[in-house]
Design a protein around this motif. Structure first.
Motif, PDB file in Angstrom:
ATOM      1  N   TYR A 238     170.956  22.268  77.619  1.00 15.07           N
ATOM      2  CA  TYR A 238     169.538  22.465  77.870  1.00 15.07           C
ATOM      3  C   TYR A 238     169.086  23.783  77.260  1.00 15.07           C
ATOM      4  CZ  TYR A 238     169.496  18.649  81.280  1.00 15.07           C
ATOM      5  OH  TYR A 238     169.576  17.424  81.884  1.00 15.07           O
ATOM      6  N   SER A 239     167.826  23.827  76.886  1.00 14.18           N
ATOM      7  CA  SER A 239     167.292  25.077  76.340  1.00 14.18           C
ATOM      8  C   SER A 239     167.173  26.128  77.438  1.00 14.18           C
ATOM      9  CB  SER A 239     165.920  24.838  75.707  1.00 14.18           C
ATOM     10  OG  SER A 239     164.962  24.507  76.714  1.00 14.18           O
ATOM     11  N   SER A 240     167.181  27.384  77.042  1.00  5.32           N
ATOM     12  CA  SER A 240     167.091  28.479  78.011  1.00  5.32           C
ATOM     13  C   SER A 240     165.779  28.424  78.777  1.00  5.32           C
ATOM     14  CB  SER A 240     167.223  29.830  77.289  1.00  5.32           C
ATOM     15  OG  SER A 240     167.142  30.900  78.206  1.00  5.32           O
ATOM     16  N   GLN A 241     164.686  28.108  78.079  1.00  7.05           N
ATOM     17  CA  GLN A 241     163.381  28.056  78.729  1.00  7.05           C
ATOM     18  C   GLN A 241     163.298  26.929  79.750  1.00  7.05           C
ATOM     19  OE1 GLN A 241     160.956  30.416  78.286  1.00  7.05           O
ATOM     20  NE2 GLN A 241     160.072  29.407  80.075  1.00  7.05           N
ATOM     21  N   ALA A 242     163.908  25.779  79.416  1.00 10.27           N
ATOM     22  CA  ALA A 242     163.885  24.647  80.341  1.00 10.27           C
ATOM     23  C   ALA A 242     164.642  24.972  81.621  1.00 10.27           C
ATOM     24  CB  ALA A 242     164.489  23.413  79.667  1.00 10.27           C
ATOM     25  N   LEU A 243     165.764  25.660  81.506  1.00  7.78           N
ATOM     26  CA  LEU A 243     166.543  26.047  82.680  1.00  7.78           C
ATOM     27  C   LEU A 243     165.791  27.078  83.516  1.00  7.78           C
ATOM     28  CD1 LEU A 243     170.096  26.267  81.077  1.00  7.78           C
ATOM     29  CD2 LEU A 243     169.319  24.587  82.748  1.00  7.78           C
ATOM     30  N   VAL A 244     165.174  28.054  82.837  1.00  9.91           N
ATOM     31  CA  VAL A 244     164.407  29.079  83.554  1.00  9.91           C
ATOM     32  C   VAL A 244     163.252  28.446  84.317  1.00  9.91           C
ATOM     33  CG1 VAL A 244     162.884  31.070  83.257  1.00  9.91           C
ATOM     34  CG2 VAL A 244     165.067  30.984  82.058  1.00  9.91           C
ATOM     35  N   ASN A 245     162.575  27.484  83.677  1.00  8.87           N
ATOM     36  CA  ASN A 245     161.451  26.801  84.343  1.00  8.87           C
ATOM     37  C   ASN A 245     161.916  26.041  85.577  1.00  8.87           C
ATOM     38  OD1 ASN A 245     159.711  27.750  82.382  1.00  8.87           O
ATOM     39  ND2 ASN A 245     159.741  25.876  81.174  1.00  8.87           N
ATOM     40  N   ALA A 246     163.072  25.369  85.485  1.00 11.26           N
ATOM     41  CA  ALA A 246     163.586  24.603  86.610  1.00 11.26           C
ATOM     42  C   ALA A 246     163.974  25.520  87.771  1.00 11.26           C
ATOM     43  CB  ALA A 246     164.791  23.775  86.167  1.00 11.26           C
ATOM     44  N   ILE A 247     164.616  26.639  87.441  1.00  9.02           N
ATOM     45  CA  ILE A 247     165.024  27.582  88.483  1.00  9.02           C
ATOM     46  C   ILE A 247     163.792  28.225  89.124  1.00  9.02           C
ATOM     47  CG2 ILE A 247     166.245  29.750  88.908  1.00  9.02           C
ATOM     48  CD1 ILE A 247     168.166  28.936  86.636  1.00  9.02           C
ATOM     49  N   SER A 248     162.813  28.578  88.304  1.00  8.92           N
ATOM     50  CA  SER A 248     161.578  29.174  88.832  1.00  8.92           C
ATOM     51  C   SER A 248     160.864  28.209  89.772  1.00  8.92           C
ATOM     52  CB  SER A 248     160.643  29.556  87.681  1.00  8.92           C
ATOM     53  OG  SER A 248     161.240  30.525  86.844  1.00  8.92           O
ATOM     54  N   LEU A 249     160.900  26.925  89.430  1.00 10.17           N
ATOM     55  CA  LEU A 249     160.255  25.918  90.276  1.00 10.17           C
ATOM     56  C   LEU A 249     160.933  25.841  91.645  1.00 10.17           C
ATOM     57  CD1 LEU A 249     157.889  23.913  89.830  1.00 10.17           C
ATOM     58  CD2 LEU A 249     159.613  22.150  89.427  1.00 10.17           C
ATOM     59  N   ASN A 250     162.269  25.931  91.651  1.00 10.51           N
ATOM     60  CA  ASN A 250     162.996  25.915  92.922  1.00 10.51           C
ATOM     61  C   ASN A 250     162.708  27.158  93.748  1.00 10.51           C
ATOM     62  OD1 ASN A 250     165.289  23.650  93.336  1.00 10.51           O
ATOM     63  ND2 ASN A 250     164.941  23.976  91.162  1.00 10.51           N
ATOM     64  N   ILE A 251     162.536  28.297  93.078  1.00 14.32           N
ATOM     65  CA  ILE A 251     162.202  29.537  93.791  1.00 14.32           C
ATOM     66  C   ILE A 251     160.818  29.424  94.416  1.00 14.32           C
ATOM     67  CG2 ILE A 251     161.727  31.996  93.501  1.00 14.32           C
ATOM     68  CD1 ILE A 251     163.880  32.048  91.344  1.00 14.32           C
ATOM     69  N   LYS A 252     159.863  28.860  93.687  1.00 16.21           N
ATOM     70  CA  LYS A 252     158.518  28.651  94.239  1.00 16.21           C
ATOM     71  C   LYS A 252     158.567  27.727  95.450  1.00 16.21           C
ATOM     72  CE  LYS A 252     156.246  29.306  89.766  1.00 16.21           C
ATOM     73  NZ  LYS A 252     155.536  28.633  88.644  1.00 16.21           N
ATOM     74  N   ASP A 253     159.438  26.723  95.370  1.00 13.30           N
ATOM     75  CA  ASP A 253     159.589  25.800  96.494  1.00 13.30           C
ATOM     76  C   ASP A 253     160.115  26.549  97.720  1.00 13.30           C
ATOM     77  OD1 ASP A 253     159.416  23.380  97.747  1.00 13.30           O
ATOM     78  OD2 ASP A 253     161.278  22.566  96.923  1.00 13.30           O
ATOM     79  N   ALA A 254     161.068  27.458  97.500  1.00 12.89           N
ATOM     80  CA  ALA A 254     161.630  28.236  98.608  1.00 12.89           C
ATOM     81  C   ALA A 254     160.587  29.179  99.206  1.00 12.89           C
ATOM     82  CB  ALA A 254     162.841  29.028  98.123  1.00 12.89           C
ATOM     83  N   VAL A 255     159.768  29.801  98.351  1.00 10.37           N
ATOM     84  CA  VAL A 255     158.716  30.698  98.833  1.00 10.37           C
ATOM     85  C   VAL A 255     157.685  29.918  99.645  1.00 10.37           C
ATOM     86  CG1 VAL A 255     156.833  32.237  98.143  1.00 10.37           C
ATOM     87  CG2 VAL A 255     159.030  32.348  96.968  1.00 10.37           C
ATOM     88  N   GLY A 256     157.310  28.732  99.144  1.00  9.20           N
ATOM     89  CA  GLY A 256     156.373  27.891  99.884  1.00  9.20           C
ATOM     90  C   GLY A 256     156.930  27.490 101.242  1.00  9.20           C
ATOM     91  N   ALA A 257     158.242  27.223 101.285  1.00 10.70           N
ATOM     92  CA  ALA A 257     158.882  26.872 102.558  1.00 10.70           C
ATOM     93  C   ALA A 257     158.827  28.043 103.531  1.00 10.70           C
ATOM     94  CB  ALA A 257     160.332  26.457 102.314  1.00 10.70           C
ATOM     95  N   SER A 258     159.069  29.249 103.021  1.00 11.69           N
ATOM     96  CA  SER A 258     159.016  30.428 103.895  1.00 11.69           C
ATOM     97  C   SER A 258     157.611  30.656 104.438  1.00 11.69           C
ATOM     98  CB  SER A 258     159.499  31.666 103.135  1.00 11.69           C
ATOM     99  OG  SER A 258     158.604  31.996 102.084  1.00 11.69           O
ATOM    100  N   LEU A 259     156.593  30.358 103.630  1.00 10.18           N
ATOM    101  CA  LEU A 259     155.218  30.489 104.108  1.00 10.18           C
ATOM    102  C   LEU A 259     154.914  29.470 105.206  1.00 10.18           C
ATOM    103  CD1 LEU A 259     153.256  31.077 100.757  1.00 10.18           C
ATOM    104  CD2 LEU A 259     153.880  32.762 102.488  1.00 10.18           C
ATOM    105  N   SER A 260     155.419  28.261 105.025  1.00  8.83           N
ATOM    106  CA  SER A 260     155.209  27.222 106.044  1.00  8.83           C
ATOM    107  C   SER A 260     155.868  27.610 107.361  1.00  8.83           C
ATOM    108  CB  SER A 260     155.767  25.882 105.560  1.00  8.83           C
ATOM    109  OG  SER A 260     155.063  25.412 104.425  1.00  8.83           O
ATOM    110  N   ILE A 261     157.090  28.134 107.265  1.00 10.06           N
ATOM    111  CA  ILE A 261     157.806  28.542 108.477  1.00 10.06           C
ATOM    112  C   ILE A 261     157.109  29.726 109.131  1.00 10.06           C
ATOM    113  CG2 ILE A 261     159.974  29.496 109.339  1.00 10.06           C
ATOM    114  CD1 ILE A 261     161.397  27.870 107.176  1.00 10.06           C
ATOM    115  N   SER A 262     156.633  30.674 108.309  1.00  8.06           N
ATOM    116  CA  SER A 262     155.935  31.843 108.854  1.00  8.06           C
ATOM    117  C   SER A 262     154.645  31.424 109.560  1.00  8.06           C
ATOM    118  CB  SER A 262     155.613  32.838 107.737  1.00  8.06           C
ATOM    119  OG  SER A 262     156.795  33.316 107.132  1.00  8.06           O
ATOM    120  N   GLY A 263     153.902  30.490 108.944  1.00  2.02           N
ATOM    121  CA  GLY A 263     152.676  30.005 109.565  1.00  2.02           C
ATOM    122  C   GLY A 263     152.947  29.298 110.875  1.00  2.02           C
ATOM    123  N   SER A 264     154.028  28.507 110.920  1.00  2.00           N
ATOM    124  CA  SER A 264     154.373  27.809 112.146  1.00  2.00           C
ATOM    125  C   SER A 264     154.820  28.788 113.232  1.00  2.00           C
ATOM    126  CB  SER A 264     155.482  26.786 111.880  1.00  2.00           C
ATOM    127  OG  SER A 264     155.807  26.083 113.046  1.00  2.00           O
TER     128      SER A 264
END
Length: 263
Positions: A215-241
Motif C-alpha cells: 500500500y502507498s504511504s498516504q493510503a496507510l496514513v489516511n486509514a490510521i488517521s481515520l481510526n484515530i478520529k473514530d477513537a476521538v469521537g468515541a471518547s467524546l461520546s463517553i464524555s458526554g454520557s
C-alpha cells in the motif's frame, strides 16, 4: 449531611456510612449571607442553578456535535479507506451508522435544550418530566455508547496490527513508513482480510496481482488517521454520557431556609 454558615464555614453534621450504598449522597444546608434578604438569596440560588445548567447544556451539546461530526467522517471515509483492522462486519458497519445518527440527534437535542434553557427554562423542566423524552434520550445514549465500544475495539486491533509490523511510534507512522514497513504492514492487513489463508496461497494471490503488494504511504496514513478520529469521537461520546447521559453520577443538593424563633 453538610451545613454551610453565612461565613462559608463548612460543618459536617453527619458523616456518610456505607450501609445501603457505597457512594454517598450529600445533603447541603446553606445559611444565607449577612445583609442579604431571604428573597434575594433564593433568587440568586435559582439564577446560579440555571446558569450552571445552561453551561452544562452547552458543554454537552459541544461533545455530542463533535462526536457526530467525527462519526460521519469515519462512516463516509471507511468506504474508500484501507481495511487496516481486517474490515468490519455488516453488524459493526450498521452500528457505526446508527451511532453517528444517534450522535447527530443528540447534537440537535442539545442545541434545542440550550436555547430552551436560556429562554424558556420552565418549559424545559416540564419536558424533562416526560417519560417518553427521557426514554428516547436513554436509547440514543445507549446507541452512541455502542458505537463508542465498537470504535474502541477497532482502535485496539489497529494498535496490535501496527505493533506486529513496525516498532515505530504512532507519530512516526503518521509521518510515513519505509518501503519495508509498508510491505510488512500490507502483508499483515491481507492476512486479516483473508482469515485462515495459508502463506503459499497468499503469496500466489499477491504475485498474480489479485492482492496488493504494498500500500502507498498516504493510503496507510489516511486509514490510521481515520481510526484515530473514530477513537476521538468515541471518547467524546463517553464524555458526554458521563457528563449528562446514562453513565453520569448523581449528586443532590438541598437548600433550606430555617426561621429562627426569637423570644
Amino acid at each position: 449531611m453538610v451545613f454551610i454558615d453565612h461565613e462559608f464555614t463548612v460543618v459536617t453534621l453527619r458523616s456518610f456510612e456505607p450501609i445501603c450504598r457505597k457512594l454517598p449522597i450529600r445533603l447541603i444546608l446553606r445559611e444565607p449571607p449577612r445583609h442579604v434578604s431571604t428573597v434575594n438569596y433564593a433568587s440568586e440560588l435559582k439564577a446560579s442553578r440555571r446558569e450552571s445548567k445552561l453551561t452544562g447544556e452547552l458543554l454537552n451539546t459541544g461533545l455530542s456535535c463533535g462526536a457526530a461530526v467525527l462519526s460521519w467522517i469515519v462512516v463516509l471515509g471507511a468506504t474508500t479507506a484501507i481495511p487496516i483492522t481486517g474490515g468490519a462486519s455488516t453488524a459493526v458497519t450498521y452500528l457505526g451508522v446508527a451511532a453517528a445518527t444517534a450522535s447527530s440527534l443528540q447534537c440537535l437535542n442539545g442545541a434545542v435544550r440550550s436555547i430552551a434553557e436560556a429562554r424558556y427554562p420552565e418549559d424545559l423542566d416540564r419536558l424533562e418530566e416526560q417519560e417518553w423524552y427521557n426514554a428516547a434520550n436513554t436509547a440514543l445514549d445507549i446507541i452512541s455508547l455502542g458505537g463508542a465500544a465498537a470504535a474502541g475495539a477497532t482502535t485496539i486491533k489497529m494498535v496490535q496490527t501496527l505493533r506486529k509490523t513496525t516498532s515505530k511510534s504512532l507519530t512516526e507512522i503518521l509521518k510515513g513508513l519505509s518501503r519495508a514497513d509498508r510491505k510488512r504492514l500490507t502483508l499483515e492487513i491481507q492476512r486479516l482480510n483473508q482469515p485462515g489463508i495459508s502463506q503459499s496461497v497468499l503469496k500466489t494471490l499477491t504475485n498474480s496481482g489479485k492482492l496488493t503488494t504494498r500500500y502507498s504511504s498516504q493510503a496507510l496514513v489516511n486509514a490510521i488517521s481515520l481510526n484515530i478520529k473514530d477513537a476521538v469521537g468515541a471518547s467524546l461520546s463517553i464524555s458526554g454520557s458521563a457528563y449528562g447521559g446514562t453513565i453520569k453520577n448523581l449528586a443532590v443538593g438541598i437548600y433550606e431556609e430555617l426561621s429562627v424563633d426569637v423570644r
